[in-house]
Design an enzyme around this catalytic site. Structure first.
Site, PDB file in Angstrom:
ATOM      1  N   ASP A 154       0.879  -1.178   0.000  1.00 45.33           N
ATOM      2  CA  ASP A 154       0.000   0.000   0.000  1.00 45.33           C
ATOM      3  C   ASP A 154       0.913   1.223   0.000  1.00 45.33           C
ATOM      4  O   ASP A 154       2.138   1.102   0.105  1.00 45.33           O
ATOM      5  CB  ASP A 154      -0.901  -0.014   1.256  1.00 45.33           C
ATOM      6  CG  ASP A 154      -1.816   1.207   1.327  1.00 45.33           C
ATOM      7  OD1 ASP A 154      -2.358   1.611   0.279  1.00 45.33           O
ATOM      8  OD2 ASP A 154      -1.976   1.783   2.419  1.00 45.33           O
ATOM      9  N   SER A 155       0.294   2.396  -0.067  1.00 46.18           N
ATOM     10  CA  SER A 155       1.080   3.623  -0.020  1.00 46.18           C
ATOM     11  C   SER A 155       1.599   3.907   1.392  1.00 46.18           C
ATOM     12  O   SER A 155       2.513   4.708   1.561  1.00 46.18           O
ATOM     13  CB  SER A 155       0.220   4.802  -0.476  1.00 46.18           C
ATOM     14  OG  SER A 155      -0.891   4.941   0.393  1.00 46.18           O
ATOM     15  N   TYR A 210      -1.039   8.304  -2.486  1.00 40.96           N
ATOM     16  CA  TYR A 210      -1.126   7.918  -3.897  1.00 40.96           C
ATOM     17  C   TYR A 210      -2.378   8.509  -4.560  1.00 40.96           C
ATOM     18  O   TYR A 210      -2.447   8.640  -5.773  1.00 40.96           O
ATOM     19  CB  TYR A 210      -1.245   6.393  -4.005  1.00 40.96           C
ATOM     20  CG  TYR A 210       0.048   5.604  -3.956  1.00 40.96           C
ATOM     21  CD1 TYR A 210       1.261   6.182  -3.597  1.00 40.96           C
ATOM     22  CD2 TYR A 210       0.034   4.236  -4.273  1.00 40.96           C
ATOM     23  CE1 TYR A 210       2.423   5.420  -3.549  1.00 40.96           C
ATOM     24  CE2 TYR A 210       1.193   3.479  -4.238  1.00 40.96           C
ATOM     25  CZ  TYR A 210       2.384   4.058  -3.872  1.00 40.96           C
ATOM     26  OH  TYR A 210       3.525   3.300  -3.836  1.00 40.96           O
ATOM     27  N   GLY A 211      -3.395   8.770  -3.723  1.00 38.35           N
ATOM     28  CA  GLY A 211      -4.754   8.992  -4.223  1.00 38.35           C
ATOM     29  C   GLY A 211      -4.981  10.126  -5.196  1.00 38.35           C
ATOM     30  O   GLY A 211      -5.966  10.125  -5.920  1.00 38.35           O
ATOM     31  N   CYS A 237      -4.535  -1.707  -1.524  1.00 37.71           N
ATOM     32  CA  CYS A 237      -4.666  -0.279  -1.812  1.00 37.71           C
ATOM     33  C   CYS A 237      -5.770  -0.105  -2.847  1.00 37.71           C
ATOM     34  O   CYS A 237      -5.679  -0.673  -3.949  1.00 37.71           O
ATOM     35  CB  CYS A 237      -3.329   0.221  -2.374  1.00 37.71           C
ATOM     36  SG  CYS A 237      -3.377   1.906  -2.979  1.00 37.71           S
ATOM     37  N   THR A 254      -6.551   2.586  -4.433  1.00 32.36           N
ATOM     38  CA  THR A 254      -6.089   3.429  -5.537  1.00 32.36           C
ATOM     39  C   THR A 254      -5.380   2.601  -6.613  1.00 32.36           C
ATOM     40  O   THR A 254      -5.683   2.730  -7.805  1.00 32.36           O
ATOM     41  CB  THR A 254      -5.144   4.514  -4.975  1.00 32.36           C
ATOM     42  OG1 THR A 254      -5.850   5.234  -3.958  1.00 32.36           O
ATOM     43  CG2 THR A 254      -4.681   5.460  -6.044  1.00 32.36           C
ATOM     44  N   GLU A 292      -2.494   8.995   8.225  1.00 29.32           N
ATOM     45  CA  GLU A 292      -1.036   8.851   8.281  1.00 29.32           C
ATOM     46  C   GLU A 292      -0.433   9.663   9.431  1.00 29.32           C
ATOM     47  O   GLU A 292       0.644   9.358   9.914  1.00 29.32           O
ATOM     48  CB  GLU A 292      -0.400   9.276   6.948  1.00 29.32           C
ATOM     49  CG  GLU A 292      -0.605   8.277   5.809  1.00 29.32           C
ATOM     50  CD  GLU A 292       0.185   6.967   5.982  1.00 29.32           C
ATOM     51  OE1 GLU A 292       1.304   7.005   6.530  1.00 29.32           O
ATOM     52  OE2 GLU A 292      -0.328   5.911   5.571  1.00 29.32           O
ATOM     53  N   CYS A 329     -11.022   2.808   0.433  1.00 29.57           N
ATOM     54  CA  CYS A 329      -9.578   3.031   0.587  1.00 29.57           C
ATOM     55  C   CYS A 329      -9.167   2.289   1.851  1.00 29.57           C
ATOM     56  O   CYS A 329      -9.856   2.382   2.877  1.00 29.57           O
ATOM     57  CB  CYS A 329      -9.309   4.523   0.731  1.00 29.57           C
ATOM     58  SG  CYS A 329      -7.669   4.934   1.343  1.00 29.57           S
ATOM     59  N   THR A 330      -8.061   1.578   1.797  1.00 31.81           N
ATOM     60  CA  THR A 330      -7.686   0.730   2.935  1.00 31.81           C
ATOM     61  C   THR A 330      -7.275   1.536   4.169  1.00 31.81           C
ATOM     62  O   THR A 330      -7.163   0.980   5.260  1.00 31.81           O
ATOM     63  CB  THR A 330      -6.551  -0.239   2.547  1.00 31.81           C
ATOM     64  OG1 THR A 330      -5.484   0.518   1.961  1.00 31.81           O
ATOM     65  CG2 THR A 330      -7.045  -1.283   1.570  1.00 31.81           C
ATOM     66  N   HIS A 331      -7.052   2.835   4.002  1.00 29.27           N
ATOM     67  CA  HIS A 331      -6.772   3.666   5.177  1.00 29.27           C
ATOM     68  C   HIS A 331      -8.034   3.918   6.010  1.00 29.27           C
ATOM     69  O   HIS A 331      -7.944   4.157   7.214  1.00 29.27           O
ATOM     70  CB  HIS A 331      -6.228   5.038   4.760  1.00 29.27           C
ATOM     71  CG  HIS A 331      -4.760   5.058   4.456  1.00 29.27           C
ATOM     72  ND1 HIS A 331      -4.234   4.508   3.319  1.00 29.27           N
ATOM     73  CD2 HIS A 331      -3.717   5.582   5.146  1.00 29.27           C
ATOM     74  CE1 HIS A 331      -2.924   4.702   3.314  1.00 29.27           C
ATOM     75  NE2 HIS A 331      -2.583   5.342   4.412  1.00 29.27           N
TER      76      HIS A 331
HETATM   77  N1  DGL Z   1      -4.698   3.117   1.069  1.00 29.88           N
HETATM   78  C1  DGL Z   1      -4.735   3.507  -0.298  1.00 29.88           C
HETATM   79  C2  DGL Z   1      -6.044   3.251  -0.935  1.00 29.88           C
HETATM   80  O1  DGL Z   1      -6.647   2.277  -0.547  1.00 29.88           O
HETATM   81  C3  DGL Z   1      -3.923   4.669  -0.715  1.00 29.88           C
HETATM   82  C4  DGL Z   1      -4.398   5.996  -0.369  1.00 29.88           C
HETATM   83  C5  DGL Z   1      -3.460   7.080  -0.730  1.00 29.88           C
HETATM   84  O2  DGL Z   1      -2.249   6.909  -0.598  1.00 29.88           O
HETATM   85  O3  DGL Z   1      -3.947   8.129  -1.122  1.00 29.88           O
HETATM   86  O4  DGL Z   1      -6.494   3.922  -1.815  1.00 29.88           O
END
Ligand code: DGL
Length: 271
Positions: free
Chosen positions: A10-11, A42-43, A73, A75, A152, A186-188
């Protein structure tokens, strides 16, 4: 039986939501995690840059000879899954399909909310997957670019007024649409699950894409006879592209386990 590790990336911290579930349901598997903390988020990035980053992330993980790669991730899953699957001779799993299946199964009123990064929402990938499983489903989608930086920075706990205000602003139109299911695309975002659950109320089911993906991976590894049946607990290693210490302290909190000795830093641009 295959004792090689599973590679996950993931990012940043978000993919740990998949790692936590992978470790819970397949404790004997070795896991190697890469979080691209030097280049998060990354988004908001373009497809070309995301493909470049994702290729480097996979190239790094492949140095561990994994039996499968999990794109933890949203994204990258919505933007580069096909490219990565085509380029790799091992299974590559994304988070979209399993999340869409879960949402299609859960919704009763055919109104599904979707939140994700700009790139994920722009791709339309979740909507396509959902509509093919449940034609006529109504999706209310919202990009939430401020949530990943909040997570983050450790701002995801209930009672954090900034996190609560930002989440409420993003979720207001989704709630107003009367959804009974919300895909945290998004996994975050599952790190903010309590805040989101409190805002959406008890009648809305939250779909955690990392968790759903982990369950899907388990089923696929079983079907392909790729499970590690060796007794004993698997080893979990973590690598990041920025400070290992910062990641370790957040990861320990989230995973509720001491990972400090297992976190290393890597120059991802070399891959
Ligand atoms: N956790 C990621 C996702 O599921 C990345 C989010 C990001 O870095 O913007 O999209």
């Amino acid at each position: 039986m295959d004792t090689r590790p599973i590679g996950v990336f993931d990012s940043g911290l978000g993919g740990l939501t998949a790692v936590r579930e992978l470790a819970r349901i397949m404790p004997e598997e070795d896991l190697v995690y890469f979080g691209d903390t030097g280049r998060v988020p990354y988004g908001g990035r373009s497809r070309d840059i995301l493909i470049k980053y994702a290729r480097q992330d996979v190239a790094f993980l492949r140095t561990f000879n994994p039996k499968a790669i999990v794109i933890a991730c949203g994204t990258v899953s919505t933007t580069a899954l096909d490219v990565l699957q085509e380029e790799n001779d091992i299974p590559v799993f994304g988070v979209v399909e399993s999340a869409a299946r879960a949402a299609a199964h859960v919704t009763k009123n055919d109104r599904v909310g979707l939140i994700g990064t700009r790139a994920s929402i722009r791709s339309g990938a979740y909507e396509r997957a959902l509509s093919s499983l449940r034609p006529g489903v109504n999706v209310t989608a919202r990009a939430c670019p401020l949530l990943v930086p909040l997570v983050e920075n450790g701002r995801f706990r209930p009672g954090d007024s900034v996190a609560e205000t930002v989440a409420a602003e993003y979720l207001a139109p989704v709630k107003a649409a009367g959804v009974d299911t919300l895909i945290l695309g998004c996994t975050h975002y599952p790190l903010m699950k309590s805040i989101m659950g409190d805002y959406m109320g008890p009648d809305v089911t939250l779909v955690d894409v990392g968790e759903q993906c982990a369950r899907w991976v388990k089923r696929q590894l079983e079907l392909d006879a790729l499970r590690n049946e060796r007794p004993g607990a698997g080893r979990h290693r973590y690598f990041v592209s920025d400070s290992a210490e910062d990641f370790a302290s957040m990861a320990c909190l989230f995973l509720q386990e001491d990972v400090a000795g297992e976190v290393g830093q890597v120059d991802i641009t070399a891959y």
